[in-house]
Write an enzyme that holds these catalytic residues in place. Structure first.
Site, PDB file in Angstrom:
ATOM      1  N   CYS A 130       6.486   1.838   4.566  1.00 21.43           N
ATOM      2  CA  CYS A 130       7.055   2.423   3.672  1.00 21.43           C
ATOM      3  C   CYS A 130       6.411   4.211   3.813  1.00 21.43           C
ATOM      4  CB  CYS A 130       6.416   2.736   1.821  1.00 21.43           C
ATOM      5  SG  CYS A 130       4.797   3.620   1.905  1.00 21.43           S
ATOM      6  N   SER A 160       2.814   4.604  -7.093  1.00 17.99           N
ATOM      7  CA  SER A 160       4.060   3.299  -7.079  1.00 17.99           C
ATOM      8  C   SER A 160       3.500   2.247  -5.702  1.00 17.99           C
ATOM      9  CB  SER A 160       4.932   3.346  -7.398  1.00 17.99           C
ATOM     10  OG  SER A 160       5.196   4.359  -6.017  1.00 17.99           O
ATOM     11  N   HIS A 237       7.654   8.690  -2.799  1.00 17.79           N
ATOM     12  CA  HIS A 237       7.045   9.865  -1.638  1.00 17.79           C
ATOM     13  C   HIS A 237       7.598  10.933  -0.726  1.00 17.79           C
ATOM     14  CE1 HIS A 237       4.421   6.514  -2.341  1.00 17.79           C
ATOM     15  NE2 HIS A 237       3.768   5.626  -0.559  1.00 17.79           N
TER      16      HIS A 237
END
Length: 334
Positions: A130, A160, A237
């Site tokens: 990610c 998360s 993020h």
């Protein structure tokens, strides 16, 4: 137009459920969906495009029905076992785990960055980490034009990214409860450790960013270092990215390069305190870039602040966008 069949593996998880949301948004030419999970979650009912599906247990015969594409988000061990089985049955697996990312026979893809790598897949395509995905979108046009010499990544990653357990640790920690997922409390705290430590003192997450960046940009010469930090934010993020280029650049032109990059949104009006923030990126599929400024400590350096929804662009949306591109290629060949 030909219609395809798509399976979602790990359909009941955080990323799996987001797969379903993104599939609804992009509305691919799909006539049949199949939803799979572990035996524990089998029997769960989920709705996709107005139709209710009963989640099936994933088994070795699950792909014996002509499935074209399978979106996997069920952990590395599941991917290691079942992705080759699916691929052997003629299915193309788009895998969200770390199992296949650094396999030289498996393309590692961010669709806005290296879609051409989709074409040489052998039945498995890897979805990058990610934190790597959101960095690649703004870095691609800058590398193409100015040639990146060095990258310093500093990340501020939401809970998360650690799944439901991470989310619960923050939620419960704010109530004073002890952590269950993390080694230390995440509420009102920052943890400079994501994943386990390696012999070189870096974490696996940090080395993922180093190695995946080189693979996606097809350039092993870039010097890269990373520090990844878990912060008490539920979702999305943030990253501080410091770049040093081989070529000089004009800052206004560089800004336009970012504005013209598909999937990249420049949010940068410091006079009015406007810059990307996790709270604004959540629920969106784009990557947001701000705080664009010259690094005055080196000759050709720039600083970027990059924010994206790690469950969407950092996982589900990127995978579905790979599927979308794959179908486009198939249609061109037909």
């Amino acid at each position: 137009m030909k219609q395809y069949s798509v399976a979602v593996v790990g359909a009941t998880g955080m990323v799996g459920r987001t797969f379903l949301q993104v599939l609804e948004e992009l509305n691919l030419p799909v006539s049949q969906y199949y939803l799979f999970s572990s035996a524990r979650s089998a029997g769960t009912k989920l709705t996709l495009l107005g139709k209710e599906y009963v989640v099936e247990e994933l088994t070795e015969t699950s792909f014996d029905r002509g499935i074209d594409i399978a979106l996997f988000s069920a952990g590395g061990s599941t991917s290691e076992k079942f992705a080759p089985i699916a691929a052997a049955k003629g299915c193309v697996v788009i895998d969200n785990s770390s199992a296949w990312r650094m396999d030289e026979k498996v393309p590692l893809v961010v669709p806005e960055v290296n879609p051409e790598d989709i074409k040489w897949n052998n039945g498995i395509i890897a979805n990058p980490n990610c934190s790597t995905i959101q960095a690649m979108v703004p870095l691609k046009p800058l590398h193409d034009k100015y040639k990146i010499k060095r990258i310093i990544y500093s990340t501020y990653q939401a809970v998360s990214g650690a799944g439901v357990g991470g989310w619960n640790d923050l939620e419960n920690g704010l109530k004073g409860e002890a952590p269950k997922k993390f080694n230390h409390p995440i509420a009102n705290n920052c943890l400079p450790q994501i994943d386990s430590f390696l012999p070189n003192g870096y974490t696996k997450e940090e080395m993922k960013m180093v190695n995946e960046t080189k693979k996606i940009l097809h350039d092993d010469s870039i010097r890269i270092t990373a520090t990844t930090v878990r912060v008490p934010v539920f979702n999305s993020h943030s990253e501080s990215i410091n770049l040093e280029f081989e070529k000089p650049f004009d800052l206004d032109e560089l800004r336009r390069d970012l504005e013209n990059m598909p999937g990249c949104v420049v949010v940068d009006d410091i006079d009015n305190a406007v810059y990307p923030m996790p709270i604004d990126a959540t629920g969106k599929n784009e990557v947001f870039v701000g705080r664009i400024r010259r690094d005055e400590s080196v000759e050709n350096g720039v600083n970027l602040w990059v924010v994206a929804d790690n469950i969407r662009k950092g996982a589900a949306a990127n995978a579905v966008q790979i599927a979308q591109k794959l179908i486009e290629y198939w249609q061109q060949e037909a």
